[in-house]
Design a protein around this motif. Structure first.
Motif, PDB file in Angstrom:
ATOM      1  N   PRO A   1       0.802  -1.229   0.000  1.00  0.00           N
ATOM      2  CA  PRO A   1       0.000   0.000   0.000  1.00  0.00           C
ATOM      3  C   PRO A   1       0.834   1.278   0.000  1.00  0.00           C
ATOM      4  CG  PRO A   1      -0.065  -1.053   2.152  1.00  0.00           C
ATOM      5  CD  PRO A   1       0.599  -2.017   1.231  1.00  0.00           C
ATOM      6  N   ASP A   2       1.951   1.298   0.727  1.00  0.00           N
ATOM      7  CA  ASP A   2       2.762   2.520   0.805  1.00  0.00           C
ATOM      8  C   ASP A   2       3.353   2.886  -0.550  1.00  0.00           C
ATOM      9  OD1 ASP A   2       2.256   2.883   3.468  1.00  0.00           O
ATOM     10  OD2 ASP A   2       4.084   1.913   4.166  1.00  0.00           O
ATOM     11  N   VAL A   3       3.889   1.898  -1.240  1.00  0.00           N
ATOM     12  CA  VAL A   3       4.462   2.149  -2.569  1.00  0.00           C
ATOM     13  C   VAL A   3       3.381   2.601  -3.533  1.00  0.00           C
ATOM     14  CG1 VAL A   3       5.559   1.057  -4.566  1.00  0.00           C
ATOM     15  CG2 VAL A   3       6.385   0.544  -2.266  1.00  0.00           C
ATOM     16  N   THR A   4       2.241   1.938  -3.491  1.00  0.00           N
ATOM     17  CA  THR A   4       1.145   2.290  -4.402  1.00  0.00           C
ATOM     18  C   THR A   4       0.701   3.731  -4.184  1.00  0.00           C
ATOM     19  OG1 THR A   4       0.359  -0.010  -4.366  1.00  0.00           O
ATOM     20  CG2 THR A   4      -1.170   1.659  -5.175  1.00  0.00           C
ATOM     21  N   ARG A   5       0.474   4.116  -2.937  1.00  0.00           N
ATOM     22  CA  ARG A   5       0.011   5.475  -2.643  1.00  0.00           C
ATOM     23  C   ARG A   5       1.042   6.507  -3.088  1.00  0.00           C
ATOM     24  NH1 ARG A   5      -4.341   6.131   1.385  1.00  0.00           N
ATOM     25  NH2 ARG A   5      -3.632   8.286   1.504  1.00  0.00           N
TER      26      ARG A   5
ATOM     27  N   PRO B   1      11.264   6.816  -6.512  1.00  0.00           N
ATOM     28  CA  PRO B   1      11.073   7.895  -5.523  1.00  0.00           C
ATOM     29  C   PRO B   1      10.683   7.388  -4.144  1.00  0.00           C
ATOM     30  CG  PRO B   1       9.259   7.856  -7.094  1.00  0.00           C
ATOM     31  CD  PRO B   1      10.313   6.924  -7.631  1.00  0.00           C
ATOM     32  N   VAL B   2       9.942   6.281  -4.081  1.00  0.00           N
ATOM     33  CA  VAL B   2       9.527   5.751  -2.785  1.00  0.00           C
ATOM     34  C   VAL B   2      10.761   5.308  -1.990  1.00  0.00           C
ATOM     35  CG1 VAL B   2       7.934   4.207  -1.609  1.00  0.00           C
ATOM     36  CG2 VAL B   2       7.516   4.842  -3.986  1.00  0.00           C
ATOM     37  N   PHE B   3      11.599   4.512  -2.633  1.00  0.00           N
ATOM     38  CA  PHE B   3      12.817   4.044  -1.972  1.00  0.00           C
ATOM     39  C   PHE B   3      13.714   5.209  -1.599  1.00  0.00           C
ATOM     40  CE2 PHE B   3      17.360   3.235  -2.580  1.00  0.00           C
ATOM     41  CZ  PHE B   3      17.597   2.320  -1.556  1.00  0.00           C
ATOM     42  N   TYR B   4      13.864   6.175  -2.513  1.00  0.00           N
ATOM     43  CA  TYR B   4      14.797   7.284  -2.315  1.00  0.00           C
ATOM     44  C   TYR B   4      14.425   8.116  -1.096  1.00  0.00           C
ATOM     45  CZ  TYR B   4      18.382  10.469  -4.176  1.00  0.00           C
ATOM     46  OH  TYR B   4      19.523  11.201  -4.381  1.00  0.00           O
TER      47      TYR B   4
ATOM     48  N   GLY C   1      -0.269   9.545   3.627  1.00  0.00           N
ATOM     49  CA  GLY C   1      -0.794   8.263   4.075  1.00  0.00           C
ATOM     50  C   GLY C   1       0.195   7.128   3.917  1.00  0.00           C
ATOM     51  N   VAL C   2       1.486   7.466   3.947  1.00  0.00           N
ATOM     52  CA  VAL C   2       2.547   6.467   3.793  1.00  0.00           C
ATOM     53  C   VAL C   2       3.308   6.342   5.110  1.00  0.00           C
ATOM     54  CG1 VAL C   2       4.674   5.871   2.557  1.00  0.00           C
ATOM     55  CG2 VAL C   2       2.775   6.942   1.325  1.00  0.00           C
ATOM     56  N   THR C   3       3.611   5.129   5.513  1.00  0.00           N
ATOM     57  CA  THR C   3       4.311   4.890   6.766  1.00  0.00           C
ATOM     58  C   THR C   3       5.813   5.076   6.579  1.00  0.00           C
ATOM     59  OG1 THR C   3       2.634   3.268   7.397  1.00  0.00           O
ATOM     60  CG2 THR C   3       4.707   3.251   8.627  1.00  0.00           C
TER      61      THR C   3
END
Length: 384
Positions: free
Chosen positions: A219-223, A250-253, A376-378
């Motif tokens: 969910p975090d990556v998707t959002r 960008p999520v990982f970064y 909404g990302v942890t």
């Protein structure tokens, strides 16, 4: 003949067969067909709620267009406009450009939407006396205006761009210009896997649901990925890219920047440097004058204003972009320390300098955590 209506109407499960039962076999078609329709609708709404729930999205209210009919709400909304002199009988001019062969001038019941910024007036009733699609849309927004909301936001597909002006005109008329309506047009998301576009086809039965995407990447990556583009910009969702550990993801970064700060703080604690938030909050940062350090400080200073603008314009992608840029500045400062020892967060034998540099890095972590929270990302404190 003892067969269930659903057996030859649509494939149905045992639960529906049990629900329809023999009692409906001898009933008129519209009776058991309504039962099948209600069952299918409930099942699809359960799927929609489940999919949204997997992303942490909760809707306070689902509003069915069907529920508007027979309640008098459409009639009340149109009467409200009529009382304001905005409903009349008239004939529209032919469409601009090439006129359809079957077009003919005819008198219709029209909403004077041009009085509120639209290009042409809009029909609200068909020639057979039934409502056009626009009429229940007016009623739906009338209900929201009546409930006292001071801002309305609609999300439309890009193919409904022609509906924007008429809907804005309707809300303006219903609220006497007091309630703004912000309409967000959204583009389609293109899915890629193994470097190839994933082609979906309803006819072939090949498609990817939102729950499929969440199950694949979380969910975090998707959002986060969904929010890295402005709503009216197309998005290429590459399953491989969003899972790789690189600057292109960008999520990982962003998450890595937060984890990197916490890693530094853990090492500092092990080295006997006090880096709790209460201590860092009182640290003097005026001795940090290197361009890489100042770049991080300047980017941090943009945060309050950035949040304000994103909220006012209803554009959460601004937060995602900002977090990526902030993470980039933090990574650049960290990597610079490989060549310039005085830029390293941990300064051997100099606790005050270490605390100052870690205070700057900790500020980045605080902002990243806050920004991810908005999206909404942890946030993560350690990368595996």
């Amino acid at each position: 003949d003892g067969t269930y209506p659903g057996d030859y109407l649509i494939p149905v499960g045992e639960a529906l067969k049990d629900k329809v039962g023999d009692a409906y076999v001898d009933q008129p078609e519209d009776v058991w067909l309504e039962e099948v329709r209600n069952y299918a609708t409930d099942a699809m709404m359960t799927l929609i709620r489940t999919d949204l729930g997997s992303l942490g999205v909760e809707m306070d209210k689902f509003f069915s267009e069907k529920s508007l009919y027979g309640t008098g709400l459409i009639e009340s909304a149109i009467k409200d406009l009529d009382d304001k002199g905005l409903i009349y009988r008239g004939t529209l001019e032919p469409p601009k450009g090439k006129t359809p062969e079957d077009w003919e001038p005819r008198e219709q019941t029209l909403f004077r939407s041009t009085a509120h910024g639209d290009d042409v007036d809009r029909p609200i009733m068909k020639s057979d006396g039934s409502w056009t699609y626009f009429a229940p849309d007016i009623a739906y927004h009338f209900d929201k205006v009546q409930r006292g909301y001071d801002l309305l936001i609609d999300v439309f597909g890009a193919d409904h761009g022609g509906y924007v002006k008429r809907m804005k005109a309707a809300v303006s008329a219903l609220s006497d210009g007091k309630t703004p309506l912000d309409i967000k047009l959204t583009q389609l998301v293109k899915l890629y896997k193994n470097g190839e576009p994933f082609k979906m086809s309803k006819r072939a039965g090949t498609f990817v649901t939102l729950s499929d995407v969440v199950a694949e990447v979380g969910p975090d990556v998707t959002r986060f990925v969904m929010l890295t583009r402005k709503n009216d910009a197309p998005l290429d969702f590459d399953f491989d890219k969003v899972l790789e550990q690189s600057k292109d993801n960008p999520v990982f970064y962003v998450q890595y920047a937060n984890a990197r700060v916490h890693s530094v703080m853990r090492k500092a604690t092990e080295a006997g440097v006090t880096v709790d938030d209460a201590t860092l909050a009182g640290i003097d940062l005026t001795d940090m004058t290197h361009d890489s350090e100042l770049a991080v400080a300047r980017k941090l200073a943009e945060w309050p204003r950035l949040v304000e603008i994103a909220a006012r314009t209803n554009e959460p992608h601004r937060v995602a972009f900002y977090l990526y840029e902030l993470a980039s500045d933090l990574h650049a400062l960290y990597n610079k320390g490989n060549d310039v020892p005085e830029l390293r967060f941990l300064q051997e034998g100099n606790i005050a300098a270490s605390q100052a540099k870690i205070a700057l890095a900790r500020s980045v972590s605080v902002v990243i955590s806050a920004g991810l929270g908005i999206l909404g990302v942890t946030p993560v404190e350690e990368m595996r």
